[in-house]
Design a protein around this motif. Structure first.
Motif, PDB file in Angstrom:
ATOM      1  N   GLY A 276       7.252   8.139 -13.126  1.00 44.06           N
ATOM      2  CA  GLY A 276       7.255   6.734 -12.730  1.00 44.06           C
ATOM      3  C   GLY A 276       6.288   6.468 -11.588  1.00 44.06           C
ATOM      4  N   ILE A 277       6.246   7.365 -10.604  1.00 40.55           N
ATOM      5  CA  ILE A 277       5.285   7.217  -9.502  1.00 40.55           C
ATOM      6  C   ILE A 277       3.863   7.248 -10.043  1.00 40.55           C
ATOM      7  N   GLY A 278       3.606   8.192 -10.947  1.00 36.96           N
ATOM      8  CA  GLY A 278       2.270   8.265 -11.555  1.00 36.96           C
ATOM      9  C   GLY A 278       1.928   7.011 -12.327  1.00 36.96           C
ATOM     10  N   ALA A 279       2.922   6.465 -13.056  1.00 40.12           N
ATOM     11  CA  ALA A 279       2.695   5.244 -13.836  1.00 40.12           C
ATOM     12  C   ALA A 279       2.349   4.067 -12.934  1.00 40.12           C
ATOM     13  N   MET A 280       2.935   4.009 -11.740  1.00 42.87           N
ATOM     14  CA  MET A 280       2.620   2.930 -10.798  1.00 42.87           C
ATOM     15  C   MET A 280       1.144   2.955 -10.421  1.00 42.87           C
ATOM     16  N   TYR A 281       0.609   4.146 -10.188  1.00 46.06           N
ATOM     17  CA  TYR A 281      -0.803   4.244  -9.805  1.00 46.06           C
ATOM     18  C   TYR A 281      -1.721   3.830 -10.955  1.00 46.06           C
ATOM     19  N   ILE A 282      -1.325   4.177 -12.181  1.00 46.44           N
ATOM     20  CA  ILE A 282      -2.135   3.783 -13.337  1.00 46.44           C
ATOM     21  C   ILE A 282      -2.143   2.270 -13.482  1.00 46.44           C
ATOM     22  N   ARG A 283      -0.989   1.634 -13.276  1.00 47.46           N
ATOM     23  CA  ARG A 283      -0.919   0.167 -13.343  1.00 47.46           C
ATOM     24  C   ARG A 283      -1.776  -0.452 -12.243  1.00 47.46           C
ATOM     25  N   SER A 284      -1.659   0.060 -11.037  1.00 49.10           N
ATOM     26  CA  SER A 284      -2.443  -0.484  -9.924  1.00 49.10           C
ATOM     27  C   SER A 284      -3.934  -0.291 -10.161  1.00 49.10           C
ATOM     28  N   LEU A 285      -4.303   0.877 -10.681  1.00 52.25           N
ATOM     29  CA  LEU A 285      -5.707   1.140 -10.966  1.00 52.25           C
ATOM     30  C   LEU A 285      -6.233   0.185 -12.030  1.00 52.25           C
ATOM     31  N   THR A 286      -5.410  -0.120 -13.021  1.00 49.97           N
ATOM     32  CA  THR A 286      -5.805  -1.068 -14.067  1.00 49.97           C
ATOM     33  C   THR A 286      -6.136  -2.429 -13.460  1.00 49.97           C
ATOM     34  N   VAL A 287      -5.245  -2.930 -12.606  1.00 50.04           N
ATOM     35  CA  VAL A 287      -5.466  -4.231 -11.967  1.00 50.04           C
ATOM     36  C   VAL A 287      -6.689  -4.176 -11.059  1.00 50.04           C
ATOM     37  N   PHE A 288      -6.866  -3.078 -10.333  1.00 48.21           N
ATOM     38  CA  PHE A 288      -8.013  -2.926  -9.443  1.00 48.21           C
ATOM     39  C   PHE A 288      -9.325  -2.991 -10.221  1.00 48.21           C
ATOM     40  N   LEU A 289      -9.374  -2.313 -11.360  1.00 46.25           N
ATOM     41  CA  LEU A 289     -10.587  -2.331 -12.180  1.00 46.25           C
ATOM     42  C   LEU A 289     -10.919  -3.748 -12.652  1.00 46.25           C
ATOM     43  N   VAL A 290      -9.868  -4.519 -12.969  1.00 42.31           N
ATOM     44  CA  VAL A 290     -10.080  -5.902 -13.429  1.00 42.31           C
ATOM     45  C   VAL A 290     -10.588  -6.774 -12.292  1.00 42.31           C
ATOM     46  N   ARG A 291      -9.905  -6.718 -11.144  1.00 39.86           N
ATOM     47  CA  ARG A 291     -10.249  -7.593 -10.015  1.00 39.86           C
ATOM     48  C   ARG A 291     -11.595  -7.222  -9.391  1.00 39.86           C
ATOM     49  N   LYS A 292     -11.941  -5.955  -9.450  1.00 38.05           N
ATOM     50  CA  LYS A 292     -13.197  -5.488  -8.870  1.00 38.05           C
ATOM     51  C   LYS A 292     -14.376  -5.701  -9.818  1.00 38.05           C
ATOM     52  N   GLY A 293     -14.088  -5.986 -11.089  1.00 44.01           N
ATOM     53  CA  GLY A 293     -15.161  -6.157 -12.067  1.00 44.01           C
ATOM     54  C   GLY A 293     -15.881  -4.856 -12.393  1.00 44.01           C
ATOM     55  N   THR A 294     -15.152  -3.743 -12.263  1.00 46.43           N
ATOM     56  CA  THR A 294     -15.767  -2.425 -12.453  1.00 46.43           C
ATOM     57  C   THR A 294     -16.313  -2.240 -13.859  1.00 46.43           C
ATOM     58  N   LEU A 295     -15.602  -2.751 -14.848  1.00 42.61           N
ATOM     59  CA  LEU A 295     -16.045  -2.570 -16.238  1.00 42.61           C
ATOM     60  C   LEU A 295     -17.324  -3.349 -16.524  1.00 42.61           C
ATOM     61  N   ASP A 296     -17.554  -4.433 -15.781  1.00 43.69           N
ATOM     62  CA  ASP A 296     -18.806  -5.171 -15.931  1.00 43.69           C
ATOM     63  C   ASP A 296     -19.953  -4.442 -15.260  1.00 43.69           C
ATOM     64  N   ASP A 297     -19.657  -3.770 -14.148  1.00 45.02           N
ATOM     65  CA  ASP A 297     -20.707  -3.074 -13.400  1.00 45.02           C
ATOM     66  C   ASP A 297     -21.071  -1.729 -14.024  1.00 45.02           C
ATOM     67  N   TYR A 298     -20.088  -1.063 -14.613  1.00 48.30           N
ATOM     68  CA  TYR A 298     -20.319   0.255 -15.224  1.00 48.30           C
ATOM     69  C   TYR A 298     -19.971   0.141 -16.713  1.00 48.30           C
ATOM     70  N   VAL A 299     -20.970  -0.239 -17.489  1.00 49.20           N
ATOM     71  CA  VAL A 299     -20.740  -0.718 -18.859  1.00 49.20           C
ATOM     72  C   VAL A 299     -20.322   0.382 -19.836  1.00 49.20           C
ATOM     73  N   TYR A 300     -20.538   1.651 -19.484  1.00 47.55           N
ATOM     74  CA  TYR A 300     -20.176   2.719 -20.416  1.00 47.55           C
ATOM     75  C   TYR A 300     -18.780   3.284 -20.156  1.00 47.55           C
ATOM     76  N   LEU A 301     -18.097   2.787 -19.102  1.00 44.52           N
ATOM     77  CA  LEU A 301     -16.752   3.292 -18.808  1.00 44.52           C
ATOM     78  C   LEU A 301     -15.798   3.070 -19.972  1.00 44.52           C
ATOM     79  N   GLU A 302     -15.897   1.898 -20.583  1.00 46.33           N
ATOM     80  CA  GLU A 302     -15.029   1.593 -21.726  1.00 46.33           C
ATOM     81  C   GLU A 302     -15.286   2.563 -22.866  1.00 46.33           C
ATOM     82  N   HIS A 303     -16.547   2.924 -23.074  1.00 43.64           N
ATOM     83  CA  HIS A 303     -16.889   3.892 -24.124  1.00 43.64           C
ATOM     84  C   HIS A 303     -16.244   5.245 -23.825  1.00 43.64           C
TER      85      HIS A 303
END
Length: 359
Positions: A276-303
């Motif tokens: 559960g603790i690990g799952a919390m970090y994954i959820r937070s990281l997901t939101v961070f990637l969205v708010r930071k626009g990381t997937l737009d800046d690093y276009v191959y991460l999704e691949h």
């Protein structure tokens, strides 16, 4: 932004580890810490893929994902789901399963709770493997704005124009897994795999139907947003089914972690707390990637994340017969995402150099 996004994860980690130390002593503290790291290492690619879906949802549903979704992930998938799987596959009544779970040394028909869950692995692996394989296939076969491994992705995009090709490939993979890996569990594997495929098609299809119903509204909003990186975010029924899709996706990623956790501890509460603790970090990281626009800046991460999903799907199917260490799964995911991140950075520098030369 970092503290605001990860604040709850840090707080729950501190409280959870202190509780583990007080209840189970130093050994329990160490076990919960190890399980937390295991969950994070196995699910980093999950965060990247989740972010590609979450960024399409409006802020309200993003908060639902981080609140209600966490409760479902922690208590539903890490506590209730294993109990339900054991009850269904071992044909035990819920009361017996709960008794076995509460006493890790207690047996029924010669098996402990952890051993019953291990016996259920063929069904779990088939369901999760086919679900994840469909995610990978639908990504790799569709036309994309950017190509990472162009020599592979371009030909696959061409053949991907064939209708239902991903489902056909998944069914072939399921048949091969049932034939070569399942042995006496072939019928169980086939049924679980078909359920995994049906679940993916149902949830993904329903979210697509409601999203298509918003096309006119989206087109009007997109006209005002074309100059930036922002995208149209959906709400209502479309977001609800995207939320369901995310929860099933998280469930599929958690299968190997839940089963593998019993190699570290037989205590279901230690496992639930650590994962559960690990799952919390994954959820937070997901939101961070969205708010930071990381997937737009690093276009191959999704691949990279989707290639890691494809590898995990094959590992799950192979695990029907063979034991594959969790560290192998984690390292493969990290390797794909690391390579994708590095390629994205190289691309960005090349693009900046070209802009500087032309400017």
């Amino acid at each position: 932004m970092f503290l605001r996004t990860f604040g709850w994860s840090f707080a729950i980690t501190i409280v959870g580890l202190i509780a583990a130390g007080l209840i189970w002593g130093a050994e329990g503290f160490g076990v919960v810490l190890i399980l937390s790291v295991l969950e994070i290492s196995l699910s980093f690619d999950n965060a990247v893929v989740n972010a590609t879906v979450l960024k399409r949802m409006n802020p309200f549903w993003q908060k639902i994902f981080l609140t209600v979704g966490v409760l479902i992930a922690v208590f539903g998938m890490r506590l209730v789901f294993p109990l339900a799987v054991v009850a269904l596959t071992a044909h035990l009544n819920p009361a017996t399963v709960v008794e076995l779970a509460l006493d890790s040394g207690k047996t029924h028909d010669g098996h402990t709770y952890g051993q019953f869950l291990e016996l259920a692995n063929p069904a779990i692996a088939a369901f999760g493997g086919i679900f994840l394989l469909m995610i990978f296939l639908d990504f790799i076969l569709e036309e994309k704005e950017f190509n990472w491994l162009r020599w592979l992705e371009k030909p696959l995009e061409k053949i991907g124009k064939l209708d239902a090709l991903s489902s056909v490939i998944a069914l072939i993979a399921l048949a091969l897994a049932a034939n070569f890996f399942a042995g006496e569990h072939a019928e169980t594997v086939l049924l679980a795999g078909l359920l995994g495929l049906t679940t993916y098609l149902a949830v993904n299809g329903l979210s697509g139907v409601f999203e298509s119903g918003l096309e006119e509204q989206e087109e009007a909003e997109e006209a005002a947003e074309r100059s930036g990186k922002s995208i149209v975010q959906v709400g209502g029924k479309a977001a609800f089914f995207l939320f369901l899709y995310l929860e099933v996706l998280d469930a599929s990623f958690s299968f190997d972690g839940v089963v593998g956790a019993f190699a570290i501890s037989q205590d279901i509460f230690m496992i639930t707390l650590g994962l559960g603790i690990g799952a919390m970090y994954i959820r937070s990281l997901t939101v961070f990637l969205v708010r930071k626009g990381t997937l737009d800046d690093y276009v191959y991460l999704e691949h990279g994340a989707h290639y890691a999903i494809g590898a995990l799907a094959l590992i799950l199917l192979a695990s029907i017969e063979y034991h594959i260490p969790e560290i192998v799964t984690g390292l493969i995911g990290v390797a794909f995402i690391g390579a994708a991140l590095l390629s994205s950075m190289v691309r960005n520098r090349r693009e900046q150099a070209l802009e500087g030369a032309t400017g």
